[in-house]
Design a protein around this motif. Structure first.
Motif, mmCIF file in Angstrom:
data_model
loop_
_atom_site.group_PDB
_atom_site.id
_atom_site.type_symbol
_atom_site.label_atom_id
_atom_site.label_comp_id
_atom_site.label_asym_id
_atom_site.label_seq_id
_atom_site.Cartn_x
_atom_site.Cartn_y
_atom_site.Cartn_z
ATOM 1 N N LEU A 531 -4.450 4.942 0.655
ATOM 2 C CA LEU A 531 -3.676 4.180 0.289
ATOM 3 C C LEU A 531 -4.580 3.028 -0.522
ATOM 4 C CD1 LEU A 531 -1.032 3.564 3.127
ATOM 5 C CD2 LEU A 531 -0.918 5.004 1.045
ATOM 6 N N PRO A 532 -5.323 3.420 -1.716
ATOM 7 C CA PRO A 532 -6.150 2.428 -2.446
ATOM 8 C C PRO A 532 -5.557 1.142 -3.012
ATOM 9 C CG PRO A 532 -5.764 4.252 -3.689
ATOM 10 C CD PRO A 532 -5.283 4.536 -2.390
ATOM 11 N N ASN A 533 -4.105 1.287 -3.249
ATOM 12 C CA ASN A 533 -3.267 -0.009 -3.626
ATOM 13 C C ASN A 533 -2.921 -1.023 -2.829
ATOM 14 O OD1 ASN A 533 -3.470 1.479 -6.385
ATOM 15 N ND2 ASN A 533 -1.796 2.611 -5.640
ATOM 16 N N LEU A 534 -3.324 -0.920 -1.414
ATOM 17 C CA LEU A 534 -2.787 -1.864 -0.519
ATOM 18 C C LEU A 534 -3.241 -3.281 -0.783
ATOM 19 C CD1 LEU A 534 -3.230 -0.272 3.039
ATOM 20 C CD2 LEU A 534 -1.173 -0.872 2.017
ATOM 21 N N GLN A 535 -2.257 -4.238 -0.948
ATOM 22 C CA GLN A 535 -2.611 -5.578 -0.910
ATOM 23 C C GLN A 535 -2.176 -6.323 0.437
ATOM 24 O OE1 GLN A 535 -0.484 -7.485 -4.297
ATOM 25 N NE2 GLN A 535 -0.440 -5.293 -5.372
ATOM 26 N N LYS A 536 -1.388 -5.781 1.363
ATOM 27 C CA LYS A 536 -1.161 -6.370 2.466
ATOM 28 C C LYS A 536 -0.968 -5.402 3.503
ATOM 29 C CE LYS A 536 3.039 -8.644 5.049
ATOM 30 N NZ LYS A 536 4.517 -8.961 4.932
ATOM 31 N N LEU A 537 -1.738 -5.336 4.637
ATOM 32 C CA LEU A 537 -1.774 -4.829 5.919
ATOM 33 C C LEU A 537 -1.719 -5.612 7.061
ATOM 34 C CD1 LEU A 537 -1.935 -1.893 6.894
ATOM 35 C CD2 LEU A 537 -4.311 -2.002 6.847
ATOM 36 N N PHE A 538 -0.490 -5.313 7.802
ATOM 37 C CA PHE A 538 -0.527 -5.958 9.030
ATOM 38 C C PHE A 538 -0.821 -4.810 10.391
ATOM 39 C CE2 PHE A 538 1.958 -10.388 8.967
ATOM 40 C CZ PHE A 538 1.103 -10.598 7.680
#
Length: 570
Positions: A531-538
């Motif tokens: 998932l290279p487009n991730l901007q937010k990861l919790f």
């Protein structure tokens, strides 16, 4: 004629203006037939003040905790303090789901509704019941960490423990203020100066705005002070009958009476004027543009001035986007009926927080959508406890163009009702946070709503196998951009692998408090690589996150803006 009479007229007008000015700041009172100011003697000590903590938490919009636990949940507001006067992060307190402004800047953020009055800034609420109805004299809020979120306190005329439902439910604002920044996270007892009201209450509502906070606010208890008999007020807090003075400014700004708004919706009697002034010379489109900046109550008032402006204010083009959430306490079946003719072209509708305690009926909601639902693209129904299976069936039948549906915290909808949502194949956003959606209904939704881009399943405790759900998402929801799986209890590395392989457009993923995910299985590394487009990861409260996971995220997710690894061991 004697010159005395004009002078008396001027003095009378001046006296009226003084009364009107006092009315704008005075406490509401009851009078039989005339304006009056009560005695300038101070309140007599004939009432013994009753002090009580909240007996029960009746309703709330969100909380940080789990539905099956007491940690960080709103239910901690019931009873005596657990933490106060201590300061710090304690699981025994009540914590809302969000804080700060980041929630409004992530990929899943929704566009705001225009025409929201500047006085309405509430983001969350909690309603508390007390044992004894009293006339409130003070409200103490015990804040134990990062205080300053409370922006409004309201009292309700309905007794939640009464066997007979009232004919009318009235809400009165005791105190209201814009969000303010509090220096320091230390505990405090917040005791704002409240307005006195003319009915006893044992139902108090707190509304909060956490946008200025640096961390989650934590509330420990609420204390209600009051007396059983209505106090006699001093001149300093004199009473004037608001019903005796038209267009009271306080009612315009904060009022919660349903009758006022409904009268504004329904008035069709217009004054006769020879001309419409300069408005006759303006193009129709320009007048429409000017009026587009007015709030809904202001539109209703302006419609009473002349026939030309009445025509403009009732034009369905003024109601393409309509948010009734700021007026939640005043909206009922009659309001919706009055609005029907104006909302035939409506595309965005916000009914969040409205209709509870019988204000909106299933039949009233259904009638409105049958007239106004054909063009609806976005429908916000957060905390709509009047909703049932019939309502969802009407939504799917009457709103064929619907793309966004928010049912957040609609926890009264029965599980089988969610099957109807699968009929809306055009859905792009679906919010089911804190609902009773079950696995079978959700699988059907995912199968038929392949256009989904934003999906929230946070705190959906009735889903048995999240791996199966994640597999269906990976197979059917290729356009998914944001996914909220907050506190899902049983997703494993298998489900994460299916999700990452099939939903590679994901920009936002919330896996906070998912205890079954273990770093040792390589699930977080797999996410980072797929998932290279991730901007937010919790990954909140996942104790297994390690250096390798962080290094993989840094190397592969170059667009990452928000990373939550709070609560890890290392």
């Amino acid at each position: 004629m004697s010159p005395v009479f004009p002078m008396l007229t001027v003095l009378s007008m001046f006296y009226y203006m003084c009364l009107r000015r006092r009315a704008r700041t005075a406490t509401r009172g009851e009078m039989n037939s005339r304006r009056a100011i009560e005695s300038n003697t101070r309140a007599l000590p004939i009432n013994v003040e009753i002090v009580q903590y909240a007996k029960e938490v009746l309703d709330f919009s969100s909380h940080y905790g789990s539905e099956n636990s007491m940690s960080y949940t709103m239910w901690n507001l019931a009873g005596i303090p657990n933490v106060y006067p201590s300061s710090g992060d304690f699981t025994q307190t009540a914590v809302f789901r969000t804080y700060g402004t980041w929630w409004d800047h992530c990929p899943s953020a929704r566009l705001p509704f225009k025409r929201t009055p500047p006085t309405f800034c509430s983001q969350d609420y909690v309603e508390l019941a007390f044992e004894e109805p009293v006339y409130p004299t003070a409200v103490h809020i015990l804040e134990t960490y990062h205080p300053g979120a409370v922006v409004r306190i309201l009292a309700c005329s309905a007794n939640p423990y009464s066997q007979n439902p009232p004919a009318e439910v009235r809400w009165e604002i005791l105190w209201s203020e814009a969000p303010t920044k509090v220096n320091g996270p230390q505990a405090r007892q917040f005791t704002p100066c409240i307005k006195q009201i003319n009915f006893p209450t044992n139902l108090i509502r707190l509304e909060v705005n956490s946008s200025l906070l640096d961390y989650y606010t934590e509330l420990d208890a609420v204390v209600l002070h009051g007396v059983k008999e209505r106090p006699v007020l001093s001149l300093k807090t004199s009473m004037i009958d608001m019903n005796d003075i038209d267009e009271d400014e306080d009612e315009e700004k904060y009022g919660c009476g349903m009758d006022t708004l409904n009268k504004q919706f329904s008035i069709v009697t217009l004054r006769e004027w020879p001309t419409n002034g300069y408005f006759d010379k303006l193009p129709y489109e320009l007048i429409q543009l000017i009026l587009s900046h007015l709030t809904v109550p202001d539109l209703c008032r302006l419609a009473q001035t002349c026939k030309l402006l009445y025509q403009h204010c009732c034009d369905p083009l003024q109601y393409i986007h309509l948010s009734l959430q700021p007026y939640w306490a005043r909206i009922n079946d009659t309001s919706l009926e009055y609005l029907q003719s104006r909302c035939t072209l409506i595309q965005w509708l916000n009914l969040s927080w409205t209709g509870n305690r019988g204000a909106i009926s299933v039949s009233g909601f259904s009638r409105f959508l049958k007239v106004c639902g054909s063009e609806l693209v976005r429908l916000e129904l957060s905390c709509g406890h009047f909703l049932n299976e019939t309502c969802l069936e009407v939504i799917t039948e009457m709103c064929p163009n619907l793309q966004e549906l928010n049912l957040s915290s609609c926890d009264k909808i029965p599980p089988q009702a969610f099957n109807h949502i699968a009929k809306v194949g055009s859905l792009k956003r679906l919010i089911l946070y804190r609902t009773k959606v079950e696995q079978t209904a959700l699988l059907s939704i995912l199968n038929f709503c392949s256009e989904l881009q934003h999906l929230s399943l946070g705190s959906c405790v009735m889903i048995e196998d999240y791996d199966l759900i994640a597999s269906m998402m990976g197979a059917k929801c290729k356009k998914l951009r944001s996914l909220d799986l907050w506190r899902c209890k049983n997703i494993t590395e298998s489900g994460i692998a299916e999700l990452a392989s099939g939903c590679q457009l994901l920009e936002e993923l919330d896996l906070g408090w998912c205890p079954t995910l273990q770093s040792s299985t390589g699930c977080f590394t797999n996410l980072a690589r797929k998932l290279p487009n991730l901007q937010k990861l919790f990954l909140t409260a996942n104790r297994s996150v390690c250096d390798t996971d962080i290094e993989e995220l840094a190397a592969n997710c170059t667009h990452l803006r928000q990373l939550d690894i709070l609560g890890k061991k290392m």
